[in-house]
Design a protein around this motif. Structure first.
Motif, PDB file in Angstrom:
ATOM      1  N   THR A   1       7.714  31.437 -30.030  1.00 11.97           N
ATOM      2  CA  THR A   1       6.720  32.121 -30.849  1.00 11.97           C
ATOM      3  C   THR A   1       7.058  31.954 -32.327  1.00 11.97           C
TER       4      THR A   1
ATOM      5  N   LEU B   1       4.511  38.635 -24.180  1.00 11.92           N
ATOM      6  CA  LEU B   1       4.805  37.203 -24.202  1.00 11.92           C
ATOM      7  C   LEU B   1       4.039  36.422 -23.147  1.00 11.92           C
TER       8      LEU B   1
ATOM      9  N   ASP C   1       4.394  27.709 -28.254  1.00 13.63           N
ATOM     10  CA  ASP C   1       4.427  26.789 -27.120  1.00 13.63           C
ATOM     11  C   ASP C   1       5.319  27.377 -26.043  1.00 13.63           C
ATOM     12  N   THR C   2       5.348  26.701 -24.909  1.00  9.54           N
ATOM     13  CA  THR C   2       6.223  27.079 -23.807  1.00  9.54           C
ATOM     14  C   THR C   2       6.934  25.829 -23.306  1.00  9.54           C
TER      15      THR C   2
ATOM     16  N   LEU D   1       2.239  33.100 -30.227  1.00  5.82           N
ATOM     17  CA  LEU D   1       2.722  32.037 -29.358  1.00  5.82           C
ATOM     18  C   LEU D   1       2.583  30.669 -30.025  1.00  5.82           C
TER      19      LEU D   1
ATOM     20  N   ALA E   1      13.003  32.897 -20.219  1.00  7.04           N
ATOM     21  CA  ALA E   1      12.176  33.615 -19.242  1.00  7.04           C
ATOM     22  C   ALA E   1      12.220  32.938 -17.881  1.00  7.04           C
TER      23      ALA E   1
ATOM     24  N   PHE F   1      12.803  31.936 -29.879  1.00  7.34           N
ATOM     25  CA  PHE F   1      12.896  31.414 -28.512  1.00  7.34           C
ATOM     26  C   PHE F   1      13.311  32.549 -27.586  1.00  7.34           C
TER      27      PHE F   1
ATOM     28  N   ARG G   1      11.006  29.174 -17.723  1.00  8.96           N
ATOM     29  CA  ARG G   1      10.462  28.639 -18.977  1.00  8.96           C
ATOM     30  C   ARG G   1      11.170  29.298 -20.154  1.00  8.96           C
ATOM     31  N   ILE G   2      10.935  28.719 -21.312  1.00  6.28           N
ATOM     32  CA  ILE G   2      11.347  29.327 -22.575  1.00  6.28           C
ATOM     33  C   ILE G   2      10.092  29.487 -23.413  1.00  6.28           C
ATOM     34  N   VAL G   3       9.818  30.708 -23.831  1.00  9.93           N
ATOM     35  CA  VAL G   3       8.642  30.998 -24.646  1.00  9.93           C
ATOM     36  C   VAL G   3       9.035  30.864 -26.119  1.00  9.93           C
TER      37      VAL G   3
ATOM     38  N   SER H   1       8.411  24.550 -20.224  1.00  4.98           N
ATOM     39  CA  SER H   1       8.296  24.970 -18.825  1.00  4.98           C
ATOM     40  C   SER H   1       9.067  24.027 -17.903  1.00  4.98           C
TER      41      SER H   1
ATOM     42  N   VAL I   1       4.374  36.432 -19.855  1.00  4.84           N
ATOM     43  CA  VAL I   1       5.190  35.915 -18.761  1.00  4.84           C
ATOM     44  C   VAL I   1       5.891  37.091 -18.085  1.00  4.84           C
TER      45      VAL I   1
END
Length: 560
Positions: free
Chosen positions: A76, A48, A84-85, A82, A69, A66, A72-74, A87, A50
Motif C-alpha cells: 500500500t 487490506l 499491488d499484491t 492499495l 498475509a 508491505f 500474499r504480500i499486500v 501473490s 485479505v
C-alpha cells in the motif's frame, strides 16, 4: 519478526510527513492519557482486503508499506491505499528491510525459503533455499545481513541462522542452540537477541554479531513466556512483551538485568501485552495491547526514559497482531485482525510526532550592509534531551521580498548554531530558520527582521611627506578593510596649495573609480612650491556612507 531499530530507521521524515487522509473503514475510538500531548489527527484503520490466519508483519520503505498475509504480500501507500499484491506465496509470515536498501525480504514458512523483492518493481529477484533450516518464521536485518528464526515445532530442530546477503549465493551461518519454536529475533548495532516464544519462563539470548560466527554475550531470564521482542538504544536495551505480566520490560543487554517497566502491570489498565517496539531514535517505546476477551486493541506510546504515557489509540472489535509495530517516517503502523474471520487491517497512528521543539534566532543589534554579521540561536526539545547535530533550513529575503539562495546549516550537538551573512544593500532583511523535525518531534521555526544600515567606510590615503616641484608624486589608499567586495562608487581628489607667501589655490584634481576591494591610486606632478593638501572624497551611494581623508605633502623648489 522485525528488523532492529537501527536497521529499520525511517527515511527522512519529510518524505511522508503529511501523507493523505485515509478512508476510515471502521469505527475508531481514540483516547489520551491526561498528560499526553494532543495529537494532530486521529489514528486511522484501513481494511487490506485479505483474510489470513498467519502473517501480519509490516515494513515501510520508499513510500510503500508491505504487509505479510500468508499467501500474499499486500503493498500500500503510506496512507493505506492499495498499490499491488505479490501473490502466489506459500506462508509469508515475516518481512524485513534495511533503511539503506532497495530490497524487501520475506520469510515463506511453507516453502522453506526467503525471497528478495525489488521495492521499485515488486518483482521477486531472488529465492534463498532454507530447506536445511525449515519453516523460516521471523526476520531481523541490519544492512546486508539477515537473521532468520526457523523451526517447524520439533524439539531441537529450530533456531537462528544468519544470511550474508551481499553474496550471490548467501552463506548460511547458524547462531546459538536448537529450539522447538522459531525464535523471535531483533538486531541493532552489533547486538542480536533471540528468544523462543511460548517457552516458560522466557530465555532471551544475547549475541555479539560483530564476529562470525556470533559470540554469545549472556542470557536474560524473564518471568513468563515471550510474546514479542525488540531492541532499543542501538542494542543496549532489549524490550520484551511477556504473557501475563501486563507490562513491557526493558533489559540491559550488557548486565542482562531488568532496568525499567512500562505500565503498572494492572490487568484493568490496558489488557495483555502483545507487541513492542522502540522508535528509531530510542526516545519512545510503543506497546500493543489486546483485551483479555480478545475483542479490543490498544497502542500506547511511552517516553522511553520516564515511562510516561505520551499517546494512546484504542480500537474495538479487532486485535493487534503480535510483532506488527513498525515505524516509517512520522508514522507508526500496526496490523489488526478481526477475531474469527482473520480479516486484516492496517492501523496507522497520526502523522505527527509526540513532542515539540523550539527554535530561536537572534540577530545582532546593529547590522551593516556588505559586512559579515553573525546570527545565532538554539534548537531545544521538549523532552529535555540534547537534539544532537541537526540540519536546519535557512531562508533569506531582500527588502523587496525577493528570496536569496537557500542554505542549510547544522547545529552543534547541544542544539546551538550560528551563521554569518553580509546583506548586499540597506533596508529590512528577513531571516528564517526551520527545523523539519523527525519521527518524534514536531519541527519548529523562527524568524527575525533586521534593518540594515549603510556600510561605514574608513578611508585612508598614503603618499610621500615631501617632494619637489616637477617631481611625480604617487598616492594610494583604500576604504575596504573587511575583505568586502564593494559595489561601484566614485572617489574625487582635490588639491589645495598654500604657497610660501601665504596665498592659496584649490583645484579639482581627478575623479576615479576604486577597485572592488576598495583600493585606489592617483598621482600628481606639482608645478609650484608650498604645502599641498590632497583631499580624497568617497562619494558613497545607497549602500556605502560617504567618507573623506586628507594627505599633506610639502613641495620644495629644487636648487638651481
Amino acid at each position: 519478526m522485525r528488523p532492529s531499530t537501527s536497521a529499520r530507521a525511517p527515511l527522512s521524515c519529510r518524505l511522508v510527513a503529511w501523507a493523505g487522509t485515509l478512508l476510515l473503514t471502521a469505527a475508531l475510538l481514540v483516547t489520551q492519557a491526561p498528560t499526553a500531548a494532543t495529537a494532530a489527527a486521529a489514528a486511522t484503520v484501513t481494511e487490506l482486503g485479505v483474510a489470513a490466519d498467519r502473517g501480519g508483519d509490516v515494513v515501510g520503505h520508499s513510500g510503500k508499506i508491505f504487509v505479510a498475509a500468508d499467501d500474499r504480500i499486500v503493498v500500500t501507500k503510506s496512507d493505506g491505499a492499495l498499490i499491488d499484491t505479490i501473490s502466489g506465496l506459500s506462508g509469508a509470515v515475516a518481512l524485513s528491510v534495511a533503511d539503506n536498501g532497495r530490497k524487501v525480504y520475506a520469510a515463506l514458512r511453507d516453502s522453506h525459503e526467503v525471497i528478495e523483492i525489488d521495492i521499485a518493481t515488486l518483482a521477486i529477484t531472488k529465492r534463498i533455499d532454507l530447506t536445511a533450516y525449515p519453516c523460516p518464521s521471523t526476520l531481523a536485518q541490519s544492512y546486508e545481513r539477515l537473521w532468520v528464526g526457523y523451526g517447524c515445532g520439533q524439539a531441537g530442530e529450530g533456531g537462528v541462522v544468519a544470511l550474508e546477503l551481499w553474496r550471490p549465493t548467501p552463506t548460511l551461518v547458524p547462531v546459538g542452540p536448537g529450539t522447538t519454536q522459531p525464535p523471535l529475533v531483533a538486531v541493532a548495532g552489533s547486538t542480536l537477541v533471540a528468544g523462543e516464544p511460548g517457552a516458560d519462563p522466557a530465555s532471551i539470548r544475547v549475541y555479539d554479531v560483530s564476529t562470525t560466527p556470533a559470540t554469545p554475550r549472556g542470557e536474560i531470564r524473564a518471568d513468563t513466556s515471550l510474546r514479542d521482542l525488540a531492541l532499543a538504544d542501538y542494542g543496549s536495551a532489549a524490550l520484551s512483551a511477556l504473557a501475563d505480566t501486563h507490562r513491557f520490560d526493558a533489559w540491559d543487554t550488557t548486565t542482562n538485568a531488568k532496568t525499567r517497566a512500562y505500565d503498572s502491570g494492572e490487568l484493568s489498565e490496558h489488557g495483555l501485552p502483545t507487541a513492542v517496539a522502540a522508535s528509531p531514535n530510542g526516545a519512545y517505546v510503543v506497546g500493543g495491547w489486546n483485551s483479555s476477551a480478545g475483542d479490543a486493541a490498544e497502542l500506547v506510546v511511552y517516553d522511553a526514559t520516564s515511562a510516561e504515557v505520551i499517546y494512546t489509540a484504542a480500537h474495538q472489535g479487532k486485535v493487534v497482531v503480535a510483532g506488527s509495530i513498525e515505524f516509517y517516517g512520522t508514522l507508526t503502523f500496526a496490523v489488526l485482525k478481526e477475531p474469527g474471520t482473520g480479516r486484516m487491517h492496517l492501523w496507522r497512528l497520526p502523522p505527527s510526532p509526540y513532542h515539540s521543539s523550539t527554535l530561536t534566532l537572534t540577530a545582532p543589534s546593529k547590522v551593516t550592509a556588505l559586512k559579515q554579521s553573525t546570527l545565532s540561536g538554539r534548537l531545544t526539545l521538549s523532552s529535555g534531551l540534547p537534539p544532537g547535530v541537526q540540519t536546519l533550513e535557512l531562508y533569506r529575503w531582500l527588502p523587496d521580498g525577493t528570496s536569496r539562495p537557500f542554505q542549510e546549516i547544522t547545529t552543534a550537538a547541544d542544539g546551538t548554531y550560528q551563521f554569518t551573512d553580509a546583506p548586499p544593500s540597506t533596508g529590512a532583511f528577513k531571516y528564517q530558520v526551520y527545523w523539519p523535525g523527525n519521527s518524534w518531534f514536531w519541527g519548529s521555526g523562527s524568524s527575525v527582521t533586521v534593518t540594515v544600515a549603510r556600510y561605514q567606510p574608513t578611508i585612508t590615503a598614503t603618499g610621500p611627506a615631501t617632494g619637489n616641484v616637477g617631481e611625480r608624486l604617487e598616492f594610494s589608499g583604500t576604504f575596504g578593510a573587511d575583505g568586502i567586495t564593494f559595489p561601484r562608487t566614485i572617489i574625487t581628489v582635490s588639491r589645495k596649495v598654500v604657497s610660501p607667501d601665504g596665498t592659496g589655490t584649490s583645484t579639482g584634481l581627478v575623479k576615479l573609480t576604486p577597485a572592488a576591494d576598495g583600493s585606489f591610486s592617483f598621482s600628481d606632478t606639482p608645478t609650484t612650491a608650498g604645502e599641498h593638501t590632497y583631499t580624497v572624497n568617497l562619494l558613497g551611494n545607497s549602500t556605502i556612507e560617504p567618507a573623506s581623508t586628507t594627505h599633506v605633502v610639502t613641495v620644495l623648489q629644487p636648487p638651481a
